[in-house]
Scaffold this motif. Sequence first.
Motif, mmCIF file in Angstrom:
data_model
loop_
_atom_site.group_PDB
_atom_site.id
_atom_site.type_symbol
_atom_site.label_atom_id
_atom_site.label_comp_id
_atom_site.label_asym_id
_atom_site.label_seq_id
_atom_site.Cartn_x
_atom_site.Cartn_y
_atom_site.Cartn_z
ATOM 1 N N THR A 1 0.841 -1.194 0.000
ATOM 2 C CA THR A 1 0.000 0.000 0.000
ATOM 3 C C THR A 1 0.880 1.248 0.000
ATOM 4 O O THR A 1 2.017 1.232 0.480
ATOM 5 N N ASN B 1 0.496 5.628 0.772
ATOM 6 C CA ASN B 1 -0.379 6.611 1.415
ATOM 7 C C ASN B 1 0.423 7.838 1.811
ATOM 8 O O ASN B 1 1.661 7.823 1.788
ATOM 9 N N ILE C 1 -2.741 4.641 9.863
ATOM 10 C CA ILE C 1 -2.547 3.660 8.796
ATOM 11 C C ILE C 1 -2.352 2.253 9.365
ATOM 12 O O ILE C 1 -2.987 1.284 8.919
ATOM 13 N N LEU D 1 -7.759 6.472 2.869
ATOM 14 C CA LEU D 1 -6.410 6.715 3.392
ATOM 15 C C LEU D 1 -5.312 6.301 2.412
ATOM 16 O O LEU D 1 -4.172 6.744 2.538
ATOM 17 N N PHE D 2 -5.656 5.442 1.459
ATOM 18 C CA PHE D 2 -4.624 4.825 0.643
ATOM 19 C C PHE D 2 -4.667 5.319 -0.800
ATOM 20 O O PHE D 2 -5.733 5.449 -1.401
ATOM 21 N N ASN D 3 -3.484 5.580 -1.336
ATOM 22 C CA ASN D 3 -3.370 5.944 -2.745
ATOM 23 C C ASN D 3 -3.319 4.711 -3.635
ATOM 24 O O ASN D 3 -3.739 4.746 -4.789
#
Length: 531
Positions: A459, A461, A467, A519-521
Motif C-alpha cells: 500500500t 499513502n 494507517i 487513506l490509501f493511494n
Amino acid sequence: MAPKVLISDKLSEAAVQIFRDRGIDVDFLPDVGKDKEKLAEIIGQYDGLAIRSATKVTEKILENADNLKVIGRAGIGTDNIDKEAASKRGVIVMNTPFGNMITTAEHAIAMMFAVARQLPEASASTHAGKWEKSKFMGVELTAKTLGVIGAGNIGGIVCDRARGLKMKVVAYDPYLSQEKADKMGVEKVELEELLARADFITLHVPLTEQTRNILSKENLEKTKKGVRIINCARGGLVDEAALAELLTSGHVAGAAFDVFSEEPAKENALFGLPNVVCTPHLGAATTEAQENVALQVAEQMSNYLLTGAVENALNMPSVTAEEAKVMGPWIKLADHLGSFVGQMTDEPIKAINILYDGAAAGMNLDALNCAVIAGIMKRSNPEVNLVSAPVVAKERGIQISTTNQDKSGAFDGYIKVTAVTSKRERSVAGTVFSDGKPRFIQIKGINIEADVGAHMLYTTNEDVPGIIGTLGHTLGDNGVNIANFTLGRSEAGGEAIALLYVDEPVPAEIRAKLAETGLFNQIKPLEFDVV
C-alpha cells in the motif's frame, strides 16, 4: 557409471540415438507413461526422464524418483509436470520453447483460410456426391483486417504471414512497445478497438488470470458483425457457449478452434455448428516440429547430465554447478525483484535497468539478468523461463541495461531493478542476508527491510496517523493473519509505504474496504514463488 534416461512417451528414433551417441544409457518405453503405477515403480532407476504430453509427472511419481535429476519435455507446455514438487526435490524441468512456433503459426493461418472459404464443409459435401457450388460463398483475406491478440513469438509470426497476404494487421498486446509494433509493420491498438475493427481475430496468448475469457460474452458482443474467430493458443481464452450463441444468431460468421476449455473435447458448444472448423489440438503436429522438439530435448538433457550445462530450464537458471551453490539465493532475489516490478506495472515496459552493487556485482550477471527479466515477464507469460526471457524481451523491443558498482552502503551487496515505461519509472531493491533469505530493502527510493512471502499486500499513502491501525483492524477483523508488517516513508508527512506478508491472499472485498477509508493511494496484492 553412465547416466540413465527413461523415455516414457513416443519420441523420434533420432532423439533416442542422440542419447546413445553421447554415451547415455537409455530405455525407450513409449507406453509406460500411460501406466502411472508402472512409472512410479521404475522411475527410481533413472537420472533423466524425457516425455511429451502423455506422461503425467505427479508428486507421487516424484516421491519415488530418488535418482532423478532432470525432466525434459519435448514441447512447450509443462502442465503435465508438478514443477513445485520437482523443485522441492531438486529436479530440473526443461522444455523446448522454440521448436514448434512456426508450425503453430502456420496452423492458425490454415484455420483462417479454412473458415474464410468453408473448406471442411465444402469438402464433405463434395465427397458426398453433391455439387453445391453456390452454397459455399467465401470471403477473401486480402485487404481484410486481422486482429491479433498477443504479438509474442507465435503471434509475431502470424502477423508477418498475414502482412504477406496483404491483410491489415492490428495487434493488442499490453507488453508490445510502439517501437516493436512499428518494426513489425502492425498497428498497436487497445482491445476495444481491435474488437470493433477486426474482420478476423486470432489469439496467441497463454492462459493466465489476466487472459482467461479475454473474449468473454461481453467482449464478443463488441465485435464487428461478420467477424471470424480463430483460437490455436489455449482453451479457456474464449467463452465457447457465448460464441456458439453469436454464431447461431449470425453476428459471428465463423470460427476455427484447435484448443478447447476441456480436452480431450468429446462434447463442446461449438460442435455441429455451421462454418465452425475444429481440430484436435494439432497446432504443433507436424513432422518437422515433432522432430525438432525431440532432438532439442535429447541434446539439452545430454548436455546437463554430462557437463552440468542447463538450457531452457523452467525452475533453474543457466549457471554452472559451482556458481549455483553461491548464487542460488541471489537468483531467487532477482526473480522476486522482477516479479515485484512485473506485478506493479500495467503499461508496456520500454526498458529494464539493473544495478548490481558490491558482492552481487561479482557474480554471473547473465544468470541474474535472466532471473530479473523472467520475474518481470512471468505475469504476462507464465511459460517464460530463465533462458527464453531475454529473447522474449528483445522481441518486444525492451532495452536491458546493467550497471556494476563497488560496495556503496550498509550491505555487502544488493540488486536494484528499475522498469521504465512511457509514463513512469518503478524501482525496487533487495539483498540476501547471512541466513540466505532474500529481503526487500528499498521501494520507490524509500528504505525498508521486508521478508518476501508467498502472499503480500503493498500500500501507499500520505504519512498520516491511523494507517497501521486501519490495516491491522481491517485485515484482522476479516480473518487475514499478518506474518510480517514493514513500513517506510520518504520524510515526515511525505509519501509512505507498507508491505505486509500475510498467510493467505487478501480478497478483493477486503481490499475494497481498505479503499473505502480514503487513506490509501494504492492497494496492491502481490504473489511470489518462495519455494
